[in-house]
Design an enzyme around this catalytic site. Structure first.
Site, PDB file in Angstrom:
ATOM      1  N   GLN A   1       0.827  -1.210   0.000  1.00 13.05           N
ATOM      2  CA  GLN A   1       0.000   0.000   0.000  1.00 13.05           C
ATOM      3  C   GLN A   1       0.867   1.268   0.000  1.00 13.05           C
ATOM      4  O   GLN A   1       0.451   2.318   0.486  1.00 13.05           O
ATOM      5  CB  GLN A   1      -0.946   0.000   1.198  1.00 13.05           C
ATOM      6  N   SER A   2       2.057   1.168  -0.563  1.00 16.56           N
ATOM      7  CA  SER A   2       2.978   2.308  -0.541  1.00 16.56           C
ATOM      8  C   SER A   2       2.423   3.515  -1.305  1.00 16.56           C
ATOM      9  O   SER A   2       2.069   3.409  -2.488  1.00 16.56           O
ATOM     10  CB  SER A   2       4.305   1.874  -1.173  1.00 16.56           C
ATOM     11  N   ASN A   3       2.366   4.659  -0.636  1.00 18.05           N
ATOM     12  CA  ASN A   3       1.990   5.904  -1.311  1.00 18.05           C
ATOM     13  C   ASN A   3       3.074   6.334  -2.300  1.00 18.05           C
ATOM     14  O   ASN A   3       2.788   6.890  -3.358  1.00 18.05           O
ATOM     15  CB  ASN A   3       1.797   7.024  -0.289  1.00 18.05           C
TER      16      ASN A   3
END
Ligand SMILES: *Cc1c(COP(=O)(O)O)cnc(C)c1O
Length: 338
Positions: free
Chosen positions: A79-81
């Site tokens: 879920q890395s921005n």
């Protein structure tokens, strides 16, 4: 060299700048204990490029283009921005993007992972232990792969945090200087979430270079104080080494430790409760991975008297809205929904 002579490297225009500095009247009443609470809205740097990562990517992408790279490889959690922002920056600039993600490939995309797919990024998922043990090798192998097919891939570290990405928040300090003037703030504490340290590194350097009346604090959302003291120092040293002729700096990073909870991406019920309370109170949305923990840490430190020497506090909203959706089950609405 004086600080006003500081020449920024080229950047590509990706972010909506300047972002607003907003006063939070009701939150000041609720948590401020006599302080004025402000928020620097870097969640508004864009829609898909929202958050702090795009400020770093403006310099990283310019470097890539100017040095003949056609592909960006970077890494992070599922879920890395940062990976999502890189995927969309690449799509907007016509560069290939390859993401090396930590964790098993999800059955169905959601949150940032879904957006990565929509942006057309190539995605490789690695089990946690392999990712942790082999990440430098994975980067090297994929770079060699692209080279063998006549392409040139730039390896961007976690969070875009290194001496190049540091420019993002060094440059943002120019914006903060006008924010302070316009808002009539003489001195303030500036608080950011720290995950890979690059935002804190850039702010710490930029504040010193410009002599701004700001005290920069990172609230670590993983690891511990020593990790971030070392990481900020390492990013600053990399910045000095890559760009010869810069003024000498002696960054003094400050970390507010003790608010990371059970670790990266894991938030306790107090974080979800705070996110819900602030959303309803001010119409301002935080996320459970970064900004929720950082804002909670700020309120706790406020209560403990940490900021008593000065009346203004600026919270840097670093974005992360898409991280809310995969963790929606963490909110407890009690009777409200019935
Ligand atoms: C990456 C991120 C941070 C942390 O920034 P670093 O420069 O990696 O320390 C904070 N907030 C959000 C929403 C992020 O995506």
């Amino acid at each position: 060299m004086s600080m006003t002579d500081l020449r920024l490297p080229r950047r590509v225009e990706l972010a909506r700048r300047p972002t607003p500095l907003q006063y939070l009247a009701r939150a000041s009443e609720r948590w401020g204990r006599g302080h004025r609470l402000w928020v620097k809205r870097d969640d508004l740097t864009g829609c898909l490029l929202s958050g702090n990562k795009v400020r770093k990517l403006e310099f990283i992408a310019a470097h890539a283009i100017d040095h003949g790279y056609d592909t960006l490889i970077t890494c992070g959690g599922l879920q890395s921005n940062h990976c999502r922002a890189t995927a969309f920056a690449g799509a907007q600039l016509g560069l290939g993007v390859h993401l090396l993600l930590r964790g098993e490939r999800p059955q169905q995309g959601e949150g940032n992972y879904l957006l990565d797919q929509l942006a057309g990024a190539r995605i490789s998922c690695y089990p946690k232990h392999q990712y942790i043990e082999q990440l430098p090798q994975l980067f090297a192998d994929w770079q060699a792969h692209y080279q063998a097919t006549g392409r040139k891939a730039l390896a961007i570290p976690t969070g875009g945090s290194d001496g190049l990405g540091a420019w993002g928040y060094i440059a943002a300090c120019e914006e903060l200087e006008s924010d302070l003037q316009e808002a009539g703030i003489d001195r303030a504490h500036l608080i950011t979430a720290s995950g890979s340290g690059g935002t804190q590194a850039g702010l710490t350097l930029g504040v010193e270079l410009r002599g701004l009346p700001l005290t920069v604090w990172g609230v670590n959302v993983c690891d511990d104080e020593q990790y971030f003291l070392d990481k900020v120092a390492a990013d600053a040293a990399d910045w000095q080494a890559r760009f010869p002729g810069l003024p000498a700096v002696h960054p003094a990073p400050r970390v507010l430790d003790g608010h990371a909870g059970a670790g990266y991406g894991v938030a306790g019920p107090e974080v979800f409760a705070l996110i819900a309370e602030l959303a309803a109170l001010e119409g301002l949305l935080l996320d459970p991975v970064y900004t929720g923990k950082a804002f909670l840490g700020m309120t706790r430190e406020l209560a403990a008297g940490r900021f008593d020497d000065c009346g203004d506090i600026i919270f840097l909203h670093t974005g992360g809205v898409f991280g809310v959706f995969p963790q929606g089950q963490g909110f407890d609405f009690g009777e409200q929904g019935q």
